[in-house]
Design a protein around this motif. Structure first.
Motif: not given
Ligand SMILES: [Zn+2]
Ligand SMILES: [Zn+2]
Length: 553
Positions: A505-522
């Motif tokens: 929808g908005w052509r960006f890769k979200c870099t918000c705190d929650r997205c970072e925190a939930e990153e699994t490393g995969d």
């Protein structure tokens, strides 16, 4: 035949006087009037000689503060309003400038000021600057450029001093990470549940599946359930089958855009119509029928939002030209516009970020046909490129209007996921009833752990921004553009889904705190975007990034 043509031309010029029809008028003169062209483009030889002389005499040594002071004075000068007066003013200033140029360096500043005054009334300033570059002695031309840049800079910088209005308790500021990225910042402390501000959209549309169904007001998007049939208004003829919750909404819709796009009443104030409405009925009818068919077939919100935006600009600009500014539904026309006196709707639009927009084949032609049939000259107010940019801006900035937790009767989209229309709606686009452009709220950035949420507790298109959590003065305010709740899915799946929605929808890769925190490393699935692909218009970028030299040439 001849007399009706005269009416067209005079009416369209007199009323639009502002940018649109005036530009058409000048274009016409430039193409057709030999004398006008001759005077505009001066005898090249003579000018070259002058230029050489002035160059020798001196490089300009005018102090920047002197220029600033002179500019401030010019800003207070009244600019003539009718095209004829403007043309006369233009020619007088240009010839004054030329005479002063011949009198030596002492007269460079007054000469530049005369050229600058001419520039203020000329409909396509960039083009005139290019003509100046070839015809005006370089030191004087440099001064004109400096003035132009100072003026544009002041306008751009001054904009965020008055917008948003202080009463809204928020300000628009540059992001600490990126100067070109604007964010919305709290101007006082808020507790969870506080209403930060309320805002009306400058344009709104019902979702395509609800238009013409009589379930919601076509103007304010209010549900018509439980509203007395005596109160609602169903216009006898309306191409979209619009129904309104009240005569007030009907009137607002009509004067803001509906009549120009889908109606046959006069688009001019009665005192200026001169029989135009009657003469244009046949052409308007034909052009509107085609455009309506397209809008219905398309079944998307953005084409209609764009058309309404263009029509609204015309309505606001023409209302400004009514003597005394009391006539023609001034209040209705200006509804929801912020600081409309100082900045036009276009100023608001110009600053908004956008993603690449696409217009359908012939869409621009169809819209222009509708505009031009109503007011000859108006068809030149949009070209395909501008139209596509409007599309991209509305697609990027529009916010979904939903009530309660949203509806669940919207038909599933048939387009491919990457082609589906998405609006910033915290409960999901599939649950909205419509969408609108909210000039202040457009600056709220996305977060998957947002600090605020737009709700529509008035039961119509009025947005109330409510704090999700305590927000301190000076902190950025964020909202969710998509449904970020997890429902019953695992956090990894939820994370992937919402990030896909945002990328599409908005052509960006979200870099918000929650997205970072939930990153699994995969390794992450390919979202289709690597960087933020949203952008700002060139003129905004240049001024905001401080590249204010020779920006126009
Ligand atoms: Zn309504
Ligand atoms: Zn996120």
């Amino acid at each position: 035949m001849a007399s009706s043509r005269t009416i067209f031309t005079v009416a369209s010029i007199t009323v639009l006087g502002g940018l649109l029809a005036y530009a058409v008028y000048f274009d016409y003169k430039r193409r057709n009037d030999v004398e006008f062209r001759r005077r505009l483009k001066k005898d090249k030889k003579r000018v070259d000689k002058q230029a050489a002389a002035s160059n020798q005499a001196s490089q300009s040594s005018v102090d920047i503060e002197e220029i600033r002071a002179a500019l401030a004075k010019i800003k207070d000068e009244e600019v003539p309003t009718t095209p004829e007066q403007r043309e006369l003013f233009f020619m007088t200033q240009v010839s004054t400038g030329e005479q002063l140029c011949t009198q030596g360096p002492m007269f460079h500043l007054p000469a530049a000021l005369a050229f600058y005054r001419a520039l203020r009334v000329y409909p396509s300033p960039v083009e005139l600057l290019q003509i100046y570059q070839k015809t005006v002695p370089p030191p004087v031309f440099q001064l004109v450029i400096t003035m132009t840049n100072l003026d544009v800079k002041a306008r751009v910088e001054g904009y965020f001093d008055t917008f948003p209005p202080k009463s809204m308790n928020v300000s628009v500021q540059s992001s600490p990470k990126d100067q070109l990225r604007k964010i919305l910042v709290a101007e006082k402390d808020f507790e969870e549940g506080d209403v930060i501000y309320k805002e009306l959209p400058v344009i709104a549309v019902l979702d395509a599946d609800l238009e013409g169904q009589g379930k919601y007001c076509s103007h304010c998007l209010r549900s018509l359930e439980g509203i007395d049939a005596d109160t609602t208004v169903t216009p006898a003829s309306d191409r979209l089958g619009s129904v309104y919750c009240s005569s007030a909404c009907h009137e607002k819709a009509k004067v803001q855009s509906q009549n120009l796009l889908f109606g046959l009443e006069s688009v001019l104030p009665p005192e200026l119509d001169n029989g135009l409405a009657n003469l244009t009925k046949g052409d308007r009818d034909g052009a509107q029928a085609k455009f309506t068919e397209f809008i219905k077939k398309e079944g998307r919100s953005v084409p209609l939002l764009t058309a309404r935006f263009v029509a609204r600009q015309v309505a606001i600009e023409s209302a400004k030209l009514v003597p005394g500014r009391t006539a023609v539904n001034q209040v209705e026309i200006l509804e929801g516009t912020v600081n409309a006196d100082e900045y036009s709707l276009y100023d608001h639009m110009e600053r908004l970020r956008f993603v690449d927009g696409k217009v359908a084949e012939d869409e621009t032609k169809m819209l222009c046909a509708v505009l031009g049939a109503a007011l000859p000259g108006l068809e030149q107010s949009v070209n395909e490129e501008r139209h596509a940019t409007y599309h991209g801006k509305l697609a990027y900035n529009a916010i979904g209007v939903y009530f309660g937790n949203g509806r669940d009767d919207k038909p599933a989209p048939t387009a491919r996921p990457e082609d589906q229309e998405r609006m910033r709606t915290p409960v999901g686009t599939s649950r909205q009833v419509g969408s609108g452009l909210f000039p202040v709220s457009a600056y709220i950035a996305h977060s998957c752990d947002p600090s605020a949420k737009p709700v529509f507790s008035s039961g119509n298109y009025e947005l109330s921004l409510v704090a999700n959590k305590p927000i301190k003065k000076g902190e950025q305010i964020t909202m969710a553009y998509v449904d970020v709740s997890q429902h019953d899915i695992e956090s990894e799946e939820a994370r992937r889904r919402r990030r896909f929605e945002l990328a599409r929808g908005w052509r960006f890769k979200c870099t918000c705190d929650r997205c970072e925190a939930e990153e699994t490393g995969d390794t992450e699935v390919d979202l289709g975007v690597d960087k933020d692909e949203s952008k700002v218009e060139d003129v905004v970028r240049r001024v905001e990034s401080g590249q204010d030299h020779e920006t126009f040439l």
